[in-house]
Design a protein around this motif. Structure first.
Motif, PDB file in Angstrom:
ATOM      1  N   VAL A  75      74.621  19.244  29.093  1.00  9.65           N
ATOM      2  CA  VAL A  75      74.154  20.146  30.146  1.00  9.65           C
ATOM      3  C   VAL A  75      74.478  21.594  29.778  1.00  9.65           C
ATOM      4  CG1 VAL A  75      74.494  20.841  32.565  1.00  9.65           C
ATOM      5  CG2 VAL A  75      74.214  18.420  31.974  1.00  9.65           C
ATOM      6  N   LYS A  76      75.643  21.821  29.216  1.00  3.71           N
ATOM      7  CA  LYS A  76      76.012  23.181  28.792  1.00  3.71           C
ATOM      8  C   LYS A  76      75.032  23.686  27.745  1.00  3.71           C
ATOM      9  CE  LYS A  76      80.081  25.776  27.187  1.00  3.71           C
ATOM     10  NZ  LYS A  76      79.344  26.788  26.530  1.00  3.71           N
ATOM     11  N   LYS A  77      74.701  22.858  26.770  1.00  2.71           N
ATOM     12  CA  LYS A  77      73.741  23.243  25.736  1.00  2.71           C
ATOM     13  C   LYS A  77      72.358  23.465  26.341  1.00  2.71           C
ATOM     14  CE  LYS A  77      72.356  22.304  21.035  1.00  2.71           C
ATOM     15  NZ  LYS A  77      72.614  21.510  19.834  1.00  2.71           N
ATOM     16  N   MET A  78      71.970  22.625  27.300  1.00  2.00           N
ATOM     17  CA  MET A  78      70.677  22.764  27.971  1.00  2.00           C
ATOM     18  C   MET A  78      70.546  24.143  28.607  1.00  2.00           C
ATOM     19  SD  MET A  78      69.311  20.706  31.327  1.00  2.00           S
ATOM     20  CE  MET A  78      70.568  21.472  32.359  1.00  2.00           C
ATOM     21  N   LYS A  79      71.621  24.617  29.204  1.00  2.40           N
ATOM     22  CA  LYS A  79      71.590  25.917  29.880  1.00  2.40           C
ATOM     23  C   LYS A  79      71.475  27.071  28.889  1.00  2.40           C
ATOM     24  CE  LYS A  79      74.033  24.290  33.957  1.00  2.40           C
ATOM     25  NZ  LYS A  79      75.239  24.342  34.780  1.00  2.40           N
ATOM     26  N   ASP A  80      71.876  26.851  27.635  1.00  2.00           N
ATOM     27  CA  ASP A  80      71.833  27.897  26.611  1.00  2.00           C
ATOM     28  C   ASP A  80      70.544  27.892  25.793  1.00  2.00           C
ATOM     29  OD1 ASP A  80      74.370  28.674  27.398  1.00  2.00           O
ATOM     30  OD2 ASP A  80      75.379  27.492  25.849  1.00  2.00           O
ATOM     31  N   VAL A  81      69.767  26.809  25.892  1.00  2.79           N
ATOM     32  CA  VAL A  81      68.551  26.657  25.085  1.00  2.79           C
ATOM     33  C   VAL A  81      67.356  27.215  25.854  1.00  2.79           C
ATOM     34  CG1 VAL A  81      66.993  24.920  24.112  1.00  2.79           C
ATOM     35  CG2 VAL A  81      69.443  24.657  23.857  1.00  2.79           C
ATOM     36  N   PRO A  82      66.473  27.954  25.174  1.00  4.17           N
ATOM     37  CA  PRO A  82      65.267  28.467  25.849  1.00  4.17           C
ATOM     38  C   PRO A  82      64.370  27.335  26.342  1.00  4.17           C
ATOM     39  CG  PRO A  82      65.544  29.483  23.681  1.00  4.17           C
ATOM     40  CD  PRO A  82      66.555  28.382  23.784  1.00  4.17           C
ATOM     41  N   GLU A  83      63.554  27.649  27.350  1.00  2.00           N
ATOM     42  CA  GLU A  83      62.610  26.663  27.883  1.00  2.00           C
ATOM     43  C   GLU A  83      61.701  26.154  26.772  1.00  2.00           C
ATOM     44  OE1 GLU A  83      60.464  27.738  31.433  1.00  2.00           O
ATOM     45  OE2 GLU A  83      62.183  28.853  32.179  1.00  2.00           O
ATOM     46  N   SER A  84      61.235  24.939  26.922  1.00  2.00           N
ATOM     47  CA  SER A  84      60.314  24.272  25.993  1.00  2.00           C
ATOM     48  C   SER A  84      60.938  23.948  24.641  1.00  2.00           C
ATOM     49  CB  SER A  84      59.044  25.106  25.801  1.00  2.00           C
ATOM     50  OG  SER A  84      58.410  25.322  27.037  1.00  2.00           O
ATOM     51  N   GLU A  85      62.228  24.128  24.484  1.00  3.49           N
ATOM     52  CA  GLU A  85      62.905  23.744  23.248  1.00  3.49           C
ATOM     53  C   GLU A  85      63.403  22.312  23.384  1.00  3.49           C
ATOM     54  OE1 GLU A  85      63.517  25.598  20.334  1.00  3.49           O
ATOM     55  OE2 GLU A  85      62.088  27.004  21.197  1.00  3.49           O
ATOM     56  N   HIS A  86      63.839  21.761  22.274  1.00  2.00           N
ATOM     57  CA  HIS A  86      64.446  20.428  22.276  1.00  2.00           C
ATOM     58  C   HIS A  86      65.950  20.552  22.092  1.00  2.00           C
ATOM     59  CE1 HIS A  86      60.484  18.679  22.152  1.00  2.00           C
ATOM     60  NE2 HIS A  86      61.031  17.492  22.287  1.00  2.00           N
ATOM     61  N   ILE A  87      66.653  19.613  22.680  1.00  2.00           N
ATOM     62  CA  ILE A  87      68.112  19.584  22.598  1.00  2.00           C
ATOM     63  C   ILE A  87      68.516  18.410  21.740  1.00  2.00           C
ATOM     64  CG2 ILE A  87      70.234  19.299  23.923  1.00  2.00           C
ATOM     65  CD1 ILE A  87      68.600  20.545  26.287  1.00  2.00           C
ATOM     66  N   THR A  88      69.364  18.680  20.787  1.00  2.00           N
ATOM     67  CA  THR A  88      69.918  17.621  19.959  1.00  2.00           C
ATOM     68  C   THR A  88      71.402  17.916  19.746  1.00  2.00           C
ATOM     69  OG1 THR A  88      69.737  16.384  17.903  1.00  2.00           O
ATOM     70  CG2 THR A  88      69.242  18.727  17.785  1.00  2.00           C
ATOM     71  N   MET A  89      72.195  16.885  19.810  1.00  2.00           N
ATOM     72  CA  MET A  89      73.650  17.044  19.671  1.00  2.00           C
ATOM     73  C   MET A  89      74.136  16.564  18.315  1.00  2.00           C
ATOM     74  SD  MET A  89      74.321  18.442  22.555  1.00  2.00           S
ATOM     75  CE  MET A  89      76.106  18.427  22.619  1.00  2.00           C
ATOM     76  N   LYS A  90      73.242  16.391  17.365  1.00  2.00           N
ATOM     77  CA  LYS A  90      73.618  15.917  16.025  1.00  2.00           C
ATOM     78  C   LYS A  90      74.406  16.961  15.287  1.00  2.00           C
ATOM     79  CE  LYS A  90      69.698  12.879  15.611  1.00  2.00           C
ATOM     80  NZ  LYS A  90      68.508  12.536  14.920  1.00  2.00           N
TER      81      LYS A  90
END
Length: 90
Positions: A75-90
């Motif tokens: 969730v913390k990373k989600m808040k830092d990523v621009p809209e329409s981007e993908h989130i990966t924790m690798k």
């Protein structure tokens, strides 16, 4: 992995399904990737079901202890990523 998702016995079946969908999105962020928008929608629904910070922390900690995946970090990373981007924790 074999583990159970945390839930509250007072939740309806639909609410349990929606909370599990949020945790599945967290898993996807670790295992593959997930769109920020999809994760945001699932997190917003999760917060409708679990509005309090204390309960959110308890449930997310239970999930992390059993799965090894941190909903907080996703969730913390989600808040830092621009809209329409993908989130990966690798």
């Amino acid at each position: 992995m074999e583990y159970q998702y945390p839930f509250d016995i007072d939740w309806s079946t639909e609410e349990v399904i929606d909370v599990i969908a949020f945790f599945e999105a967290v898993e996807r962020a670790y295992e593959k990737s997930i769109s920020r928008d999809d994760l945001m929608n699932r997190y917003k629904r999760f917060k409708e079901i679990v509005p309090g910070k204390a309960q959110e922390k308890t449930i997310c900690n239970e999930f992390e202890e059993s799965s090894g995946y941190s909903a907080y970090r996703v969730v913390k990373k989600m808040k830092d990523v621009p809209e329409s981007e993908h989130i990966t924790m690798k």
